[in-house]
Structures are given as structure tokens and as C-alpha cells.
Design a protein around this motif. Sequence first.
Motif, PDB file in Angstrom:
ATOM      1  N   HIS A  62       0.842  -1.202   0.000  1.00 23.44           N
ATOM      2  CA  HIS A  62       0.000   0.000   0.000  1.00 23.44           C
ATOM      3  C   HIS A  62       0.867   1.239   0.000  1.00 23.44           C
ATOM      4  O   HIS A  62       1.904   1.287   0.668  1.00 23.44           O
ATOM      5  N   ARG A  63       0.437   2.224  -0.784  1.00 30.52           N
ATOM      6  CA  ARG A  63       1.161   3.486  -0.881  1.00 30.52           C
ATOM      7  C   ARG A  63       0.228   4.579  -0.369  1.00 30.52           C
ATOM      8  O   ARG A  63      -0.929   4.644  -0.775  1.00 30.52           O
ATOM      9  N   THR A  64       0.711   5.407   0.557  1.00 30.01           N
ATOM     10  CA  THR A  64      -0.130   6.521   1.021  1.00 30.01           C
ATOM     11  C   THR A  64       0.280   7.781   0.261  1.00 30.01           C
ATOM     12  O   THR A  64       1.302   7.798  -0.427  1.00 30.01           O
ATOM     13  N   LEU A  65      -0.509   8.839   0.415  1.00 34.88           N
ATOM     14  CA  LEU A  65      -0.156  10.104  -0.237  1.00 34.88           C
ATOM     15  C   LEU A  65       1.140  10.638   0.373  1.00 34.88           C
ATOM     16  O   LEU A  65       1.389  10.463   1.562  1.00 34.88           O
ATOM     17  N   PRO A  66       1.971  11.292  -0.450  1.00 33.76           N
ATOM     18  CA  PRO A  66       3.255  11.814   0.054  1.00 33.76           C
ATOM     19  C   PRO A  66       3.102  12.765   1.241  1.00 33.76           C
ATOM     20  O   PRO A  66       4.037  12.930   2.017  1.00 33.76           O
ATOM     21  N   ASN A  67       1.931  13.362   1.400  1.00 40.03           N
ATOM     22  CA  ASN A  67       1.750  14.261   2.550  1.00 40.03           C
ATOM     23  C   ASN A  67       1.196  13.516   3.767  1.00 40.03           C
ATOM     24  O   ASN A  67       0.814  14.147   4.757  1.00 40.03           O
ATOM     25  N   ASP A  68       1.149  12.196   3.707  1.00 40.61           N
ATOM     26  CA  ASP A  68       0.451  11.415   4.736  1.00 40.61           C
ATOM     27  C   ASP A  68       1.270  10.163   5.056  1.00 40.61           C
ATOM     28  O   ASP A  68       0.847   9.044   4.783  1.00 40.61           O
ATOM     29  N   VAL A  69       2.452  10.373   5.640  1.00 39.16           N
ATOM     30  CA  VAL A  69       3.412   9.274   5.777  1.00 39.16           C
ATOM     31  C   VAL A  69       3.889   9.057   7.212  1.00 39.16           C
ATOM     32  O   VAL A  69       4.770   8.227   7.455  1.00 39.16           O
ATOM     33  N   ALA A  70       3.330   9.790   8.162  1.00 40.69           N
ATOM     34  CA  ALA A  70       3.801   9.685   9.549  1.00 40.69           C
ATOM     35  C   ALA A  70       2.746  10.266  10.487  1.00 40.69           C
ATOM     36  O   ALA A  70       1.774  10.875  10.034  1.00 40.69           O
ATOM     37  N   ARG A  71       2.965  10.061  11.783  1.00 38.48           N
ATOM     38  CA  ARG A  71       2.075  10.700  12.751  1.00 38.48           C
ATOM     39  C   ARG A  71       2.196  12.216  12.625  1.00 38.48           C
ATOM     40  O   ARG A  71       3.236  12.742  12.249  1.00 38.48           O
ATOM     41  N   VAL A  72       1.107  12.907  12.940  1.00 35.76           N
ATOM     42  CA  VAL A  72       1.104  14.372  12.855  1.00 35.76           C
ATOM     43  C   VAL A  72       0.871  14.932  14.256  1.00 35.76           C
ATOM     44  O   VAL A  72      -0.262  15.102  14.692  1.00 35.76           O
ATOM     45  N   GLU A  73       1.952  15.222  14.954  1.00 37.58           N
ATOM     46  CA  GLU A  73       1.810  15.610  16.359  1.00 37.58           C
ATOM     47  C   GLU A  73       1.154  16.982  16.502  1.00 37.58           C
ATOM     48  O   GLU A  73       0.434  17.228  17.470  1.00 37.58           O
ATOM     49  N   ASP A  74       1.381  17.864  15.529  1.00 42.59           N
ATOM     50  CA  ASP A  74       0.786  19.204  15.648  1.00 42.59           C
ATOM     51  C   ASP A  74      -0.719  19.183  15.388  1.00 42.59           C
ATOM     52  O   ASP A  74      -1.416  20.144  15.684  1.00 42.59           O
ATOM     53  N   ARG A  75      -1.236  18.081  14.862  1.00 37.97           N
ATOM     54  CA  ARG A  75      -2.674  17.990  14.604  1.00 37.97           C
ATOM     55  C   ARG A  75      -3.337  16.945  15.512  1.00 37.97           C
ATOM     56  O   ARG A  75      -4.449  16.499  15.261  1.00 37.97           O
ATOM     57  N   THR A  76      -2.624  16.548  16.556  1.00 42.28           N
ATOM     58  CA  THR A  76      -3.130  15.561  17.510  1.00 42.28           C
ATOM     59  C   THR A  76      -3.575  16.283  18.773  1.00 42.28           C
ATOM     60  O   THR A  76      -2.814  17.086  19.321  1.00 42.28           O
ATOM     61  N   PHE A  77      -4.793  16.027  19.217  1.00 43.51           N
ATOM     62  CA  PHE A  77      -5.363  16.784  20.332  1.00 43.51           C
ATOM     63  C   PHE A  77      -5.852  15.870  21.456  1.00 43.51           C
ATOM     64  O   PHE A  77      -6.318  14.765  21.200  1.00 43.51           O
ATOM     65  N   ILE A  78      -5.712  16.371  22.680  1.00 43.32           N
ATOM     66  CA  ILE A  78      -6.323  15.745  23.848  1.00 43.32           C
ATOM     67  C   ILE A  78      -7.409  16.705  24.326  1.00 43.32           C
ATOM     68  O   ILE A  78      -7.108  17.812  24.794  1.00 43.32           O
ATOM     69  N   CYS A  79      -8.668  16.281  24.173  1.00 43.17           N
ATOM     70  CA  CYS A  79      -9.789  17.175  24.473  1.00 43.17           C
ATOM     71  C   CYS A  79     -10.425  16.799  25.799  1.00 43.17           C
ATOM     72  O   CYS A  79     -11.398  16.036  25.856  1.00 43.17           O
ATOM     73  N   THR A  80      -9.858  17.320  26.878  1.00 49.10           N
ATOM     74  CA  THR A  80     -10.439  17.158  28.200  1.00 49.10           C
ATOM     75  C   THR A  80     -11.278  18.392  28.498  1.00 49.10           C
ATOM     76  O   THR A  80     -11.066  19.447  27.889  1.00 49.10           O
ATOM     77  N   THR A  81     -12.227  18.249  29.436  1.00 48.45           N
ATOM     78  CA  THR A  81     -13.079  19.396  29.756  1.00 48.45           C
ATOM     79  C   THR A  81     -12.220  20.579  30.197  1.00 48.45           C
ATOM     80  O   THR A  81     -12.402  21.694  29.723  1.00 48.45           O
ATOM     81  N   ASN A  82     -11.287  20.305  31.130  1.00 46.76           N
ATOM     82  CA  ASN A  82     -10.405  21.373  31.604  1.00 46.76           C
ATOM     83  C   ASN A  82      -9.078  21.330  30.878  1.00 46.76           C
ATOM     84  O   ASN A  82      -8.444  20.266  30.791  1.00 46.76           O
ATOM     85  N   LYS A  83      -8.641  22.454  30.415  1.00 45.45           N
ATOM     86  CA  LYS A  83      -7.378  22.541  29.676  1.00 45.45           C
ATOM     87  C   LYS A  83      -6.217  21.979  30.499  1.00 45.45           C
ATOM     88  O   LYS A  83      -5.344  21.283  29.979  1.00 45.45           O
ATOM     89  N   GLU A  84      -6.205  22.299  31.804  1.00 49.77           N
ATOM     90  CA  GLU A  84      -5.086  21.888  32.657  1.00 49.77           C
ATOM     91  C   GLU A  84      -4.932  20.358  32.680  1.00 49.77           C
ATOM     92  O   GLU A  84      -3.834  19.863  32.925  1.00 49.77           O
ATOM     93  N   ASP A  85      -6.023  19.634  32.476  1.00 48.80           N
ATOM     94  CA  ASP A  85      -5.929  18.173  32.552  1.00 48.80           C
ATOM     95  C   ASP A  85      -5.175  17.566  31.368  1.00 48.80           C
ATOM     96  O   ASP A  85      -4.695  16.438  31.438  1.00 48.80           O
ATOM     97  N   ALA A  86      -5.083  18.290  30.259  1.00 49.24           N
ATOM     98  CA  ALA A  86      -4.304  17.802  29.116  1.00 49.24           C
ATOM     99  C   ALA A  86      -2.829  18.126  29.313  1.00 49.24           C
ATOM    100  O   ALA A  86      -1.957  17.406  28.823  1.00 49.24           O
ATOM    101  N   GLY A  87      -2.558  19.197  30.031  1.00 50.64           N
ATOM    102  CA  GLY A  87      -1.171  19.535  30.349  1.00 50.64           C
ATOM    103  C   GLY A  87      -0.436  20.223  29.214  1.00 50.64           C
ATOM    104  O   GLY A  87      -0.892  20.229  28.075  1.00 50.64           O
TER     105      GLY A  87
END
Length: 596
Positions: A62-87
Motif C-alpha cells: 500500500h502506498r499513502t499520499l506523500p503528505n500522509d506518511v507519519a504521525r502528525v503531532e501538531d494535529r493531535t489533540f487531547i480534548c479534556t473538559t479542563n485545559k489543565e488536565d491535558a497539560g
Amino acid sequence: MSLTKNPNVLKWVDEMVALTKPSKVEWIDGSKEQLEALKKEAISTGEMIELNQEKLPGCLYHRTLPNDVARVEDRTFICTTNKEDAGPTNNWCSPSEMKAKLTPMYDGVMQGRTMYVIPYSMGPIGSPLAKVGVEVTDSIYVVLNMNIMTRMGESAFKNLGETSDDFVRGLHSKANVDPENRYIVHFPEENTIWSINSAYGGNVLLGKKCFALRIASFQGKNESWMAEHMLILGVQKPNGEVKYITAAFPSACGKTNLAMLIPPEGYVKDGYKVFTVGDDIAWMKQGPDGRLYAINPENGFFGVAPGTNAKSNYNALASARKNTIFTNVAINNDDNTVWWEKLDKNPPVNATEWKGTKVNGPEYIAEGNKLAHPNSRFTAPAENCPCISPEFNNPQGVPVSAIIFGGRRAKTTPLVYQSFDWAHGTFIGSAVSSETTAAATGAVGVLRHDPMAMKPFCGYHMADYWGHWLEMGEKLGDKAPKIFNVNWFKTDDEGNFIWPGYGDNMRVLDWIIKRCEGTVDADETAIGYLPKKSDLNLKGIEDEITPEVLDELLAVDKDLWKNEVTDLREFYKQFGDRLPAKIKEELDSLETRLNK
Ligand code: GTP
Ligand code: SPV
Ligand code: MN
């Protein structure tokens, strides 16, 4: 036809269908017939390419798109009710805001497509440490990979039962694979993951990093267990006894390699053998006897292909010879097989590079290109692995004697050292820095803090996570595993690695086991216990590891370590009041010892 009567599952799937509006819904029972039909369909549409079935039976490409070849940490979110809980180490957005943003993107996104409903178990079916997930997706690539990476199909629902609500809900759509609208989002308080606009590995195989680390770390804190970015291996000694060790290294820093290690000749002759329990993720819980037990929640390996060869990792290569999916490696068009950098010294002349262009391999490489993407991967069933542990499916897990932290450090960190105790070991884990790799998008080779190799994977406040580690240590008491740190990546002035690594890492494991058994002494230094030089078995590598090199490997340069302390003080600031006092005390004590 749905495979369960569980009303919580049915209700959630109905909601996802109403949201994404697929033209068809297919429940994945995991049967051979169903999987064969899906493979055929993916091959007919070009989503998957069938490889040489004589040389690589059951293998797909399988071949993925050249722009889609690894984890994307800047687009990964932890959505907790309180901001402080995500750290401070996570991207955060409120659950309501994130849902308001993504819901329109999911609305009707599966029109004209099939939604596959995938039930799966992380951990052996029936294990008290296992957990169930359900992923809905519009990608056959995801279904086929989840079949290798997890225990997928109807049996997972049996494990869940007809009333439980304790399953992780994963919604994935590749949508238009638009990098500008790519999101990997976690709602830890709702056991829910939303992933959109990617079709690559860790972004879409939601059982892996999203569930088994980000959501599971949060569950582990609340339920008193640990979800860690760790391999699990067993070292069988000549007397037949097996010692289990886990190790946390950041992405592409050697977990798969260490997990499948083949010991040097002398060790093999003496009767040592290494067994693989897991290569990426460990779930650990205190057992009835008070010790810490680990299971591998996965059922396969999503391994880095480049660098894998018969010498560096024979067992990984052997695992990826049948029923394997290759992603973004190169194709040898002469015989329709696969190739990647360092597989051998003969890049195919008649090659297709990872983006899909036909090239002359040797010429293409001579021009400075790579035939396979540096983060290209194989997805291989664990059962293929020649050294898979007989305990792989043990529902109780294996008892852990030692925990190792490590990273890529050209300088400063010695080959191996041991913490004074669990709290000091927790501090050492919190202080891990490592050079970045191709496993995530962004610059490669930049030193960054990656505590416990969990920077991209901790689903809550990092300082609370350290607090959880300290609490686990108190519970385990004198039954706690011993904690070590290793560094295979020290370099000389020309940038060459000075430690041979790979199979020779057995020599370090040997010392670690002896320390656990209390059969070998050590030198007490400012940073921890270091091996006495004569206690490292260097038989067979004396030419390479001269006394000068050994000095360098075991050096504790006080000036470099004082810089490390200054840097850590700065790093810890962002955690404010939530930084456990014990961690701060450990840093102060290290500084005092360095100044002595
Ligand atoms: P993820 O799957 O991303 O979590 O990676 P991993 O930690 O399993 O890393 P892996 O074992 O796949 O190794 C990544 C890279 O490090 C490969 O290119 C290996 O060849 C290289 N590597 C692994 N072990 C050693 C070692 O002992 N010494 C050196 N120099 N390189 C190593
Ligand atoms: C890692 O990056 O640590 C991996 C690969 O194991 S992925 O599944 O893509 O996260
Ligand atoms: Mn990993």
C-alpha cells in the motif's frame, strides 16, 4: 448484520451512521471469507497491490499520499473538559469546540462509501488486562491492518458482553486525505477517538497509539495500571529461567530491534535466548503476588522497514515474509517484491520508489534520493515471529524484573546506568531527551524532551503521569522492577556510533539481569550505578571496544550533566505546581551530587 446485541455499541454505531451517511454498513466478523473478499476488492480498486505470492505469500502493498506518511503531532489533540488536565505537552481544545469543528467535516463524509465496523480486543481475549474497542472506518487498508495488529472480529464482542459500556469508540474517515483538515483527536473522558483526513498507520489504526497509549494511559491512571510505549522481552538463561524486561524508547529508536534481538555467538553457545512478547506497547498491572505484570495489547508489529535486514533484525524480516502489509517501501518490478534502504546492497534497477515513480534504483539513490520512505513500515502478524514468546497469549501477562528507558543521545548519556531506586528511576524517565526521527512529521535529528518516550502519547497532564508512576512505585514496594537507562547512540567526532548495538545490546541486558539478581557490583556515580568496566562482557568485540572506547561509553562528564540539570530545571517549569515534589527533589539531589 450487527454482531452484537450490546445496546451501547448499537446506539453508538447508529449515531456514526447517521453522521457519516455511508451507502453501506459492513460489520467485520473477522472470518477468512470476509477478509479475502475485502482483499480482492482493495486489489481491484488499486488501494492495495498484490505482491509476488510465491516469494511473499499473502503479502500486500500500500502506498499513502506523500503528505500522509507519519504521525502528525501538531494535529493531535487531547480534548479534556479542563485545559489543565491535558497539560502543557499536549495540544488541547475543549470537547464541545472540537466537536463543533469536526462534526460538519464528518457529516455525510461516507456517502457512496462503505462503513466497516471493526470490533477488536487489545490484549488476549479473556485477559483481565484486555480491553475492547470498536472502530468505524471507510478504509479497507485499516480493516486489513487492524486484522494483523489486534484480535479482531466477533470474539471481541463476546469479551465485551451484552451490557457493558466499557469500550473505546473510534471514528475514522480518510475523507479527502486533506492535510489542512487532518485531525487526530482524543476525548479521554468519553473513551472516544476521532480521526479524519489521514490514511496512514498510527493516525488511523486507532487501537494502537490512540487507544492503547493515549486513552489507555488516562484509564490506567484512574484504574491503577500503566499503559507504556514499551517493548517486552524475555531473556532465557542457560538454566531455563526467563527474566522479563520492558523498555521505553521514543519512536524509531530501537524497540522492535531490541525486542527481537539475537544474542552474540558466545551467549547463544552458553544457552541464552531472547523471546519477544511485544515491540511497542506494554500494559502493566500489579499481580496477585505483588509484582508488576505486563501484557502486549497488540497482535502484530507495525515495524520500521528501512534498516531491517537479515543481520540487523533477522526475526523482524522473517516475520514479514508472509501475510504482511508493506506501506511506502519500494517495489522491485523484476519479481514484484519489496525493497528498502539497507535491506541489502542491491537496490533494484527496475524499481518503483515509494511515491510510485518507476526509477533506476542505483542511479536514483546515487542522486541522493531514497527508494523507500524513511518511515515506511511492515505490518506483520506476531505469530510469524520466530522468537515469539510462549507467553505471548498468556492472559495474566509476564512478571517484569527490569524497566529500561533510553533515547538517541550523541553525547552525555552513558551506555547504561541504573537508578538508585524507583523514585530516582521515575525521575530518569521524566528526564529522557532524544533526537527526533522520521516517525512523526517535522525536522529529524533535533534533541527534544520525550519523557518515558511518551511525549506524543500521554493522554493527560505529563506531571500527573509522573505522579502516577511514583504512586505505582509505592504500591509495588520492594517488588518493584529495577529501573535502568541505556543509550545505543553515542557517537564519535565524525558522527559514527561507537557502540555496535543490535545483537550486542545483549551484553547490556546481561549486566541488567545480574544487577536485578544482585550478583554483580557497580560503581556509584552522581547519576546512578554504572557497570564496573570488567563486568561488561565484551568477548568477541574487544577489537572494536578498546579501553578508550569503553571509557567514552561509560563516561559521566560532569560539565555536560550540569548543563542537563540547567536544561531540566527550565523544562520542568512549564508543569508548575503539578510537578511532583519528589521529581524536583531528585533533580536537586542530582545537582548536589554533581557539585560534590
Ligand atoms: P517505532 O515503531 O517507531 O516505535 O520504532 P522502534 O522504537 O521500534 O524502532 P526500531 O527498532 O524499528 O528501530 C528504528 C531504527 O533504529 C532502525 O533504523 C534501526 O536500524 C535503528 N536501530 C535499532 N537498534 C539500534 C542499535 O542498537 N544501534 C543503532 N545504531 N541503531 C539501531
Ligand atoms: C511510533 O511512531 O512510535 C510507531 C508508529 O510505533 S505509529 O503507529 O505510526 O505511531
Ligand atoms: Mn512506537
